[in-house]
Design a protein around this motif. Structure first.
Motif, PDB file in Angstrom:
ATOM      1  N   ILE A  90       0.687  -1.567   0.415  1.00 14.92           N
ATOM      2  CA  ILE A  90       0.341   0.405   0.364  1.00 14.92           C
ATOM      3  C   ILE A  90       0.786   1.176   0.093  1.00 14.92           C
ATOM      4  CG2 ILE A  90      -1.832   0.996   1.271  1.00 14.92           C
ATOM      5  CD1 ILE A  90      -2.492  -1.030   2.339  1.00 14.92           C
ATOM      6  N   GLY A  91       2.041   1.409   0.887  1.00 16.88           N
ATOM      7  CA  GLY A  91       3.037   2.167   1.038  1.00 16.88           C
ATOM      8  C   GLY A  91       3.846   2.316  -0.600  1.00 16.88           C
ATOM      9  N   ILE A  92       3.677   1.883  -1.536  1.00 17.35           N
ATOM     10  CA  ILE A  92       4.444   1.740  -2.924  1.00 17.35           C
ATOM     11  C   ILE A  92       3.770   2.725  -3.168  1.00 17.35           C
ATOM     12  CG2 ILE A  92       5.555   0.948  -4.236  1.00 17.35           C
ATOM     13  CD1 ILE A  92       6.383  -1.474  -2.256  1.00 17.35           C
TER      14      ILE A  92
ATOM     15  N   TYR B 168       8.687  -4.965  -7.162  1.00 14.92           N
ATOM     16  CA  TYR B 168       7.971  -4.980  -5.353  1.00 14.92           C
ATOM     17  C   TYR B 168       7.561  -6.699  -5.366  1.00 14.92           C
ATOM     18  CZ  TYR B 168       6.012  -5.139  -0.941  1.00 14.92           C
ATOM     19  OH  TYR B 168       6.092  -5.431   0.375  1.00 14.92           O
ATOM     20  N   ILE B 169       6.667  -6.783  -6.048  1.00 11.61           N
ATOM     21  CA  ILE B 169       6.317  -8.160  -5.782  1.00 11.61           C
ATOM     22  C   ILE B 169       7.341  -9.237  -6.410  1.00 11.61           C
ATOM     23  CG2 ILE B 169       4.659 -10.159  -6.267  1.00 11.61           C
ATOM     24  CD1 ILE B 169       2.698  -7.773  -6.615  1.00 11.61           C
TER      25      ILE B 169
ATOM     26  N   GLY C 251       3.813   0.819 -12.817  1.00 14.09           N
ATOM     27  CA  GLY C 251       3.019  -1.053 -13.012  1.00 14.09           C
ATOM     28  C   GLY C 251       4.994  -1.205 -12.464  1.00 14.09           C
ATOM     29  N   ALA C 252       5.765  -1.303 -13.315  1.00 13.35           N
ATOM     30  CA  ALA C 252       7.116  -1.996 -13.514  1.00 13.35           C
ATOM     31  C   ALA C 252       7.391  -1.900 -11.951  1.00 13.35           C
ATOM     32  CB  ALA C 252       7.908  -1.450 -13.809  1.00 13.35           C
ATOM     33  N   THR C 253       7.271  -1.163 -11.023  1.00 14.01           N
ATOM     34  CA  THR C 253       7.370  -0.557  -9.730  1.00 14.01           C
ATOM     35  C   THR C 253       6.830  -1.518  -8.956  1.00 14.01           C
ATOM     36  OG1 THR C 253       9.043   1.517 -10.290  1.00 14.01           O
ATOM     37  CG2 THR C 253       8.868   0.872  -7.870  1.00 14.01           C
ATOM     38  N   LEU C 254       5.644  -0.897  -9.183  1.00 16.66           N
ATOM     39  CA  LEU C 254       4.759  -1.967  -8.363  1.00 16.66           C
ATOM     40  C   LEU C 254       4.830  -3.703  -8.233  1.00 16.66           C
ATOM     41  CD1 LEU C 254       1.425   0.085  -8.636  1.00 16.66           C
ATOM     42  CD2 LEU C 254       2.985  -0.367  -5.932  1.00 16.66           C
ATOM     43  N   PHE C 255       4.310  -4.626  -9.091  1.00 17.49           N
ATOM     44  CA  PHE C 255       4.773  -5.760  -9.534  1.00 17.49           C
ATOM     45  C   PHE C 255       6.334  -6.259  -9.786  1.00 17.49           C
ATOM     46  CE2 PHE C 255       0.888  -5.462 -12.052  1.00 17.49           C
ATOM     47  CZ  PHE C 255      -0.596  -5.455 -11.317  1.00 17.49           C
TER      48      PHE C 255
ATOM     49  N   GLY D 232      12.217   6.500  -0.701  1.00 18.37           N
ATOM     50  CA  GLY D 232      11.333   6.012  -0.260  1.00 18.37           C
ATOM     51  C   GLY D 232      10.586   4.534  -0.326  1.00 18.37           C
ATOM     52  N   VAL D 233      10.532   4.573  -1.437  1.00 18.27           N
ATOM     53  CA  VAL D 233      10.129   3.419  -2.230  1.00 18.27           C
ATOM     54  C   VAL D 233      10.962   2.130  -1.130  1.00 18.27           C
ATOM     55  CG1 VAL D 233      10.388   1.598  -3.901  1.00 18.27           C
ATOM     56  CG2 VAL D 233       8.606   3.554  -3.562  1.00 18.27           C
ATOM     57  N   ALA D 234      12.035   2.307  -0.944  1.00 17.14           N
ATOM     58  CA  ALA D 234      13.744   1.562  -1.082  1.00 17.14           C
ATOM     59  C   ALA D 234      13.185   0.701   0.453  1.00 17.14           C
ATOM     60  CB  ALA D 234      15.091   1.804  -0.914  1.00 17.14           C
ATOM     61  N   PHE D 235      12.634   2.259   1.452  1.00 20.17           N
ATOM     62  CA  PHE D 235      12.649   2.313   3.175  1.00 20.17           C
ATOM     63  C   PHE D 235      11.445   1.290   3.168  1.00 20.17           C
ATOM     64  CE2 PHE D 235      15.167   5.786   3.647  1.00 20.17           C
ATOM     65  CZ  PHE D 235      15.814   5.305   4.729  1.00 20.17           C
TER      66      PHE D 235
END
Lengths: 96, 160
Positions: free
Chosen positions: A45-47, B93-94, B87-91, A75-78
């Motif tokens: 959710i945060g990202i 991340y997973i 989209g690339a960052t959210l997916f 921020g994303v990395a944290f």
């Protein structure tokens, strides 16, 4: 509803066949998996929020895109670190 | 606002035109990570022996790889479209979380792996390097005038 009742009956029958130690290990594995899953939801959710706001900022002020992306990336990395902590806690509780 | 309006810019068509800051951030992070790598490996070796040292080094490789892949995904997709970047960052991340999980699960029973130093290295190095980098980033953002400027070789020759 009927399916849930059947699952509950099967779970109760399986639980009755397990020894207390197996039952404890089974519950621990389920809880560890649940904890890891819950730990991954918050950062997800945060990202999403960070990226949504960053895209909004870049759309409003394209000239500040470099600065926005720099802070966004950190921020994303944290935020990801939270998920990593959840994962590490799961690994250490389950296997160490 | 309509799509045929000349003032209208679709988020699907917006993309990055300048240099990618993520690559510079990750280069800095990995450079600083190289400074602390001997300390991490040494501390792991001190408490857990040779297996601890290998595990610490493996944890460092996971963290560096994670940062590098994250930066590559963001900078590559930003050149195509910001929507794709999101989209690339959210997916991603997973995907990266799954890759890290797989990287740990695959070796967890190996003879050279100690789970405690491996997991501690992943978390401590990830967070520690980010805090270290954040100090410099926040200083540059707060005081842009203090940011050192890159001087080209031609300028250096002219100054001499």
């Amino acid at each position: 509803m009927e399916a849930l009742t059947r699952i509950a009956h099967v779970s109760a029958r399986v639980a009755a066949e397990l020894t207390p130690a197996e039952l404890k290990a089974n519950s621990a594995a389920q809880m560890a998996g649940l904890a890891y899953g819950l730990a991954a939801i918050g950062p997800g959710i945060g990202i999403g929020m960070i990226f949504g706001k960053a895209i909004e900022a870049m759309a409003r002020q394209p000239e500040s895109a470099g600065m926005v992306r720099t802070t966004m990336f950190l921020g994303v990395a944290f935020t990801e670190a939270l998920a990593l902590i959840g994962f590490v806690a799961f690994i250490l509780l389950k296997f160490a | 606002m309509k799509s045929d309006d000349p003032q209208y810019t679709s988020v699907l068509s917006m993309h990055d035109t300048g240099p990618a800051p993520e690559a510079a951030i990750v280069r800095d992070i990995i450079k600083r990570g190289m400074y602390v790598a001997p300390v991490i490996v040494g501390v792991s070796a001190f408490f857990w022996g040779a297996n601890g040292a290998w595990s610490g080094a493996y944890g460092l490789a996971i963290v560096f790889g994670n940062f590098a892949v994250a930066a590559w995904m963001v900078s590559y997709t930003a050149k195509i479209s910001y929507a794709l970047m999101m989209g690339a960052t959210l997916f991603g991340y997973i995907f990266r979380l799954a890759v890290i999980a797989a990287a740990v699960f695959l070796v967890r029973n190996a003879s050279w792996v100690e789970l405690v130093p491996l997991c501690m290295t992943i978390v401590i190095v990830h967070v520690g390097l980010l805090f270290w980098e954040m100090r410099y980033i926040s200083l540059s953002l707060a005081f842009p005038g203090l940011k050192p400027k890159q001087i080209s070789t031609q300028d250096q020759l002219l100054n001499q």
